[in-house]
Design an enzyme around this catalytic site. Structure first.
Site, mmCIF file in Angstrom:
data_model
loop_
_atom_site.group_PDB
_atom_site.id
_atom_site.type_symbol
_atom_site.label_atom_id
_atom_site.label_comp_id
_atom_site.label_asym_id
_atom_site.label_seq_id
_atom_site.Cartn_x
_atom_site.Cartn_y
_atom_site.Cartn_z
ATOM 1 N N ASN A 12 0.858 -1.188 0.000
ATOM 2 C CA ASN A 12 0.000 0.000 0.000
ATOM 3 C C ASN A 12 0.897 1.241 0.000
ATOM 4 O OD1 ASN A 12 -1.386 2.267 1.120
ATOM 5 N ND2 ASN A 12 -3.065 0.923 1.708
ATOM 6 N N ASP A 14 -0.112 4.504 -0.029
ATOM 7 C CA ASP A 14 -0.801 5.743 0.377
ATOM 8 C C ASP A 14 0.138 6.761 0.998
ATOM 9 O OD1 ASP A 14 -3.141 4.496 -0.318
ATOM 10 O OD2 ASP A 14 -3.863 4.210 1.738
ATOM 11 N N HIS A 15 1.041 6.272 1.859
ATOM 12 C CA HIS A 15 1.786 7.246 2.667
ATOM 13 C C HIS A 15 2.988 7.839 1.947
ATOM 14 C CE1 HIS A 15 -1.127 6.854 5.672
ATOM 15 N NE2 HIS A 15 -0.986 5.534 5.695
ATOM 16 N N HIS A 48 -5.608 3.670 -1.410
ATOM 17 C CA HIS A 48 -6.916 4.052 -0.867
ATOM 18 C C HIS A 48 -7.230 5.482 -1.305
ATOM 19 C CE1 HIS A 48 -9.529 4.343 3.069
ATOM 20 N NE2 HIS A 48 -10.202 4.682 1.988
ATOM 21 N N ARG A 50 -9.296 8.257 -0.583
ATOM 22 C CA ARG A 50 -10.218 8.684 0.476
ATOM 23 C C ARG A 50 -11.070 9.834 -0.013
ATOM 24 N NH1 ARG A 50 -8.782 6.605 5.854
ATOM 25 N NH2 ARG A 50 -10.440 7.979 6.534
ATOM 26 N N ARG A 54 -6.829 12.945 1.250
ATOM 27 C CA ARG A 54 -5.710 13.367 2.100
ATOM 28 C C ARG A 54 -4.365 12.810 1.632
ATOM 29 N NH1 ARG A 54 -7.253 10.162 7.593
ATOM 30 N NH2 ARG A 54 -9.204 11.236 7.150
ATOM 31 N N HIS A 55 -4.394 11.676 0.917
ATOM 32 C CA HIS A 55 -3.116 11.190 0.374
ATOM 33 C C HIS A 55 -3.239 10.916 -1.127
ATOM 34 C CE1 HIS A 55 -5.056 7.488 1.698
ATOM 35 N NE2 HIS A 55 -4.685 7.617 2.960
ATOM 36 N N GLU A 75 -8.772 0.647 -2.717
ATOM 37 C CA GLU A 75 -9.610 0.692 -1.504
ATOM 38 C C GLU A 75 -10.472 1.942 -1.575
ATOM 39 O OE1 GLU A 75 -6.204 -1.215 1.456
ATOM 40 O OE2 GLU A 75 -6.904 0.831 1.742
ATOM 41 N N THR A 105 -7.091 6.638 10.330
ATOM 42 C CA THR A 105 -6.966 5.560 9.352
ATOM 43 C C THR A 105 -8.258 4.751 9.445
ATOM 44 O OG1 THR A 105 -5.644 3.643 8.677
ATOM 45 C CG2 THR A 105 -5.750 4.102 11.031
ATOM 46 N N THR A 106 -8.373 3.687 8.659
ATOM 47 C CA THR A 106 -9.618 2.907 8.670
ATOM 48 C C THR A 106 -9.705 2.181 10.008
ATOM 49 O OG1 THR A 106 -9.255 2.636 6.316
ATOM 50 C CG2 THR A 106 -10.976 1.299 7.308
ATOM 51 N N GLU A 156 -11.214 -9.189 3.263
ATOM 52 C CA GLU A 156 -9.926 -8.826 3.869
ATOM 53 C C GLU A 156 -10.182 -8.697 5.367
ATOM 54 O OE1 GLU A 156 -7.272 -6.260 1.859
ATOM 55 O OE2 GLU A 156 -6.438 -5.445 3.712
ATOM 56 N N HIS A 199 -3.785 -4.371 7.824
ATOM 57 C CA HIS A 199 -3.915 -3.181 8.659
ATOM 58 C C HIS A 199 -2.989 -3.266 9.867
ATOM 59 C CE1 HIS A 199 -5.382 0.482 10.432
ATOM 60 N NE2 HIS A 199 -5.967 0.725 9.282
ATOM 61 N N GLY A 200 -2.005 -2.389 9.854
ATOM 62 C CA GLY A 200 -1.101 -2.257 10.990
ATOM 63 C C GLY A 200 0.002 -3.292 11.054
ATOM 64 N N GLY A 221 1.098 -1.316 4.333
ATOM 65 C CA GLY A 221 1.526 -0.002 3.858
ATOM 66 C C GLY A 221 2.341 0.797 4.842
HETATM 67 N N1 PXP Z 1 -6.018 -3.038 4.179
HETATM 68 C C1 PXP Z 1 -6.970 -2.094 4.229
HETATM 69 C C2 PXP Z 1 -8.347 -2.465 3.826
HETATM 70 C C3 PXP Z 1 -6.675 -0.774 4.642
HETATM 71 O O1 PXP Z 1 -7.651 0.142 4.686
HETATM 72 C C4 PXP Z 1 -5.336 -0.454 4.948
HETATM 73 C C5 PXP Z 1 -4.992 0.950 5.315
HETATM 74 O O2 PXP Z 1 -5.238 1.782 4.234
HETATM 75 C C6 PXP Z 1 -4.375 -1.461 4.860
HETATM 76 C C7 PXP Z 1 -4.741 -2.766 4.493
HETATM 77 C C8 PXP Z 1 -2.928 -1.202 5.138
HETATM 78 O O3 PXP Z 1 -2.770 -0.842 6.468
HETATM 79 P P1 PXP Z 1 -1.364 -0.307 6.959
HETATM 80 O O4 PXP Z 1 -1.074 0.945 6.186
HETATM 81 O O5 PXP Z 1 -1.590 -0.070 8.414
HETATM 82 O O6 PXP Z 1 -0.351 -1.376 6.674
#
Ligand code: PXP
Length: 252
Positions: A12, A14-15, A48, A50, A54-55, A75, A105-106, A156, A199-200, A221
């Site tokens: 991911n 995004d950042h 993602h 959004r 924002r990103h 996403e 974040t989500t 997911e 996520h995380g 990500g």
């Molecule tokens: N999966 C989904 C559905 C998410 O919304 C995110 C965050 O955008 C991630 C995975 C990746 O999460 P992280 O950036 O914390 O690794």
């Protein structure tokens, strides 16, 4: 089919866009990060879009869809605006996520059960356009059954609670969250759903998730992009891949 199936890594990006947007210019470019991620062993790219942009921007999505040679996983929230963009960009997959503007974040999974009537037309329209549909849900049997009933091909599983508990040294909560993910992955696979997770996730938390044989894709990500500051993007991805492969190799 061999068991366990291969485990894909979706990076991911995004950042990368978060850092770019801090100055409003063009650097660093998420597309460049995506191309480098592919070279480093990413099996797919996740972004993602959004509602508050924002990103990732609309232009980023168009460029990624056009220029990367890996599957793009978009996403997005289930809104008319996002559906229009998805149908135009035609990513390989869309992962529907819940979205509140005020969250960082989500923060939780999609309520596939409570929002059945709202989600159904979005899932139908995406599937009719040959886009795979994934629902980002908590590891909970009610949500899994709802995802199946809605016609999603993929779920997911949200690993946020597991990662948060691990980060705070809450061992019981961490293990309970992991047990829920293990059970949900088994149930999802039995329902015929493809199982992803994310996520995380970090170097410290990825292996117990990678060791769950029914999970075929991890989307990661924030940790990778953060680690890239210290080691570079390619080494950060390669190290994540190594840890995933190592955990997977122990699965029988
Ligand atoms: N999966 C989904 C559905 C998410 O919304 C995110 C965050 O955008 C991630 C995975 C990746 O999460 P992280 O950036 O914390 O690794």
């Amino acid at each position: 089919m061999s068991f366990p199936p291969a485990l894909r890594l979706g990076v991911n990006i995004d950042h990368v866009a978060t850092i770019r947007n801090a100055r409003g210019g063009r650097h660093p470019d998420p597309l460049r990060a995506a191309l480098m991620a592919a070279e480093a062993g990413a099996d797919g790219i996740t972004a993602h879009l959004r509602e508050d942009r924002r990103h990732i921007s609309d232009e980023d999505i168009a460029k990624l869809a056009r220029e990367i040679d890996r599957p793009l996983n978009l996403e997005m929230a289930a809104t008319e605006e996002m559906l229009r963009i998805a149908l135009q960009a035609k990513p390989h997959a869309v992962c529907l996520v819940p979205e509140r503007r005020e969250e960082r974040t989500t923060e939780g999974g999609l309520d596939a059960s409570g929002q059945h009537n709202h989600l159904a037309p979005f899932i139908r329209a995406l599937r009719e356009a040959d886009i795979r549909v994934s629902l980002f849900i908590e590891a909970n049997p009610v949500q899994l059954d709802a995802a199946k009933a809605l016609g999603a091909q993929v779920v997911e599983l949200h690993t946020g609670a597991y990662c948060e508990a691990a980060a705070h040294g809450q061992i019981q909560e961490r293990d309970a969250a992991l047990a829920r993910i293990v059970a949900a992955a088994g149930r999802a696979a039995a329902l015929g759903l493809e199982v992803h997770a994310g996520h995380g996730l970090s170097y410290d938390t990825v292996q117990p998730i990678a060791a769950i044989g029914q999970i075929v894709e991890l989307n990661i990500g924030h940790f990778i992009i953060g680690e890239a500051i210290f080691t570079g993007l390619k080494p950060a991805i390669e190290q994540m891949r190594r840890l995933m492969d190592e955990a997977r190799a122990g699965v029988t």
